[in-house]
Scaffold this active site. Structure first.
Site, PDB file in Angstrom:
ATOM      1  N   ASP A  79       0.688  -1.365  -0.121  1.00  0.00           N
ATOM      2  CA  ASP A  79       0.341  -0.063   0.466  1.00  0.00           C
ATOM      3  C   ASP A  79       0.961   1.511  -0.037  1.00  0.00           C
ATOM      4  O   ASP A  79       2.030   1.529   0.157  1.00  0.00           O
ATOM      5  CB  ASP A  79      -0.911   0.050   1.384  1.00  0.00           C
ATOM      6  N   ASN A 148      -7.468  -2.441  14.313  1.00  0.00           N
ATOM      7  CA  ASN A 148      -9.038  -3.411  14.027  1.00  0.00           C
ATOM      8  C   ASN A 148      -8.611  -4.589  12.388  1.00  0.00           C
ATOM      9  O   ASN A 148      -9.731  -4.868  12.319  1.00  0.00           O
ATOM     10  CB  ASN A 148      -9.451  -2.130  13.489  1.00  0.00           C
TER      11      ASN A 148
HETATM   12  C1  F6R Z   1       1.424  -1.321   5.954  1.00  0.00           C
HETATM   13  C2  F6R Z   1       0.328  -2.359   6.472  1.00  0.00           C
HETATM   14  C3  F6R Z   1      -0.457  -2.109   7.598  1.00  0.00           C
HETATM   15  C4  F6R Z   1       0.729  -2.302   9.043  1.00  0.00           C
HETATM   16  C5  F6R Z   1      -0.677  -2.081  10.146  1.00  0.00           C
HETATM   17  C6  F6R Z   1       0.550  -2.292  11.347  1.00  0.00           C
HETATM   18  O1  F6R Z   1       1.750  -1.523   4.692  1.00  0.00           O
HETATM   19  O2  F6R Z   1       0.163  -3.210   5.119  1.00  0.00           O
HETATM   20  O3  F6R Z   1      -1.462  -2.919   7.851  1.00  0.00           O
HETATM   21  O4  F6R Z   1       0.663  -3.848   8.413  1.00  0.00           O
HETATM   22  O5  F6R Z   1      -0.597  -0.860  10.135  1.00  0.00           O
HETATM   23  O6  F6R Z   1       1.269  -1.203  11.111  1.00  0.00           O
HETATM   24  P1  F6R Z   1       2.484  -1.230  12.487  1.00  0.00           P
HETATM   25  O7  F6R Z   1       3.372  -2.114  12.455  1.00  0.00           O
HETATM   26  O8  F6R Z   1       2.964   0.135  11.963  1.00  0.00           O
HETATM   27  O9  F6R Z   1       1.571  -1.654  13.754  1.00  0.00           O
END
Ligand code: F6R
Length: 254
Positions: A79, A148
């Site tokens: 993303d 979530n």
């Molecule tokens: C970002 C992604 C998101 C993150 C998720 C957790 O590329 O795929 O789904 O994996 O928001 O974010 P962190 O790792 O910062 O807790």
């Protein structure tokens, strides 16, 4: 080698619990490095955020030690914010350069992100799907999970057959991600994300999580019935998925 404290299967998911976020990085990188050795032109799906950083540090060590090369590896990030300039230090392209790409020998043309400067997010999303398909599909996808249970930016409600598209970020995700920005107003409102369908098409998935703040999301992903309000639970339907968790993230499932 990563030390696994607990190992078990729930649904189709192989769960490995390790001691710490460093061990999580060591274990995930060990698996990915072995895959690169077996298939040097592997197609990787990569995530950003805090979760994969320890994995990327370990992969950089494998590269610096001459164990693996990324010269034939292709990557597709899951993303990117929309719209955002790749030179913006909060863009995922920037953080991937900082945390991985600038330290390894991957050719720039092998690195892919959704085009987040395109005037047409619909066209940019379609092009991304086509590029993934032309590359033979994603062999191994490294993901994290949101509070979530979003995977990539598939905010609930998210359909299991969704493809790459423009989405509006939830207030909760913008609030959580505002830790990387000066103010919450500066957090982009939109992103282009691979869909759940795109993600579930990956031949293999490794989902990493560390910290107690992720324990409820991990619990829901493993124990809720898959439905659009718990996007992470759709991973239960994947045939080759592994969760690598530190003890804190696994605390509600042990
Ligand atoms: C970002 C992604 C998101 C993150 C998720 C957790 O590329 O795929 O789904 O994996 O928001 O974010 P962190 O790792 O910062 O807790």
């Amino acid at each position: 080698m990563g030390i696994i404290l607990h190992q078990f299967k729930l649904h189709n998911i192989a769960i490995e619990v390790v001691d710490s976020k460093q061990e999580m990085g060591i274990r995930a990188a060990e698996i990915i490095a072995n895959k690169i050795i077996k298939k040097p032109n592997i197609v990787l799906g990569l995530s950003t955020g805090s979760t994969p950083v320890p994995v990327y540090s370990e992969l950089i060590s494998y590269y610096s030690d001459g164990v693996i090369s990324f010269k034939d590896v292709k990557t597709f990030n899951l993303d990117e914010y929309y719209p955002i300039d790749p030179s913006n230090s909060q863009s995922y392209q920037y953080t991937m350069r900082r945390d991985l790409f600038s330290h390894i020998d991957i050719p720039i043309e092998n690195i892919h992100f959704p085009d987040c400067l395109s005037h047409s997010p619909v066209e940019a999303s379609l092009n991304y799907e086509v590029l993934i398909e032309k590359s033979g599909g994603i062999d191994l996808l490294l993901g994290g999970i949101g509070h979530n249970t979003h995977i990539a930016f598939n905010e609930p409600p998210a359909q299991s057959d969704s493809r790459t598209r423009l989405i509006e970020l939830s207030d909760e995700t913008r609030r959580i991600n505002s830790r990387f920005f000066e103010t919450i107003e500066k957090v982009p409102k939109y992103a282009i994300t691979m869909g759940l369908g795109t993600i579930l098409d990956a031949k293999e998935i490794i989902l990493c999580a560390f910290g107690a703040a992720k324990s409820e999301a991990i619990y829901q992903a493993l124990f809720e019935k898959p439905n659009p309000n718990v996007p992470g639970a759709y991973l239960q339907n994947h045939q080759n998925c592994r969760f690598i968790l530190d003890q804190a993230a696994a605390s509600k499932i042990l």
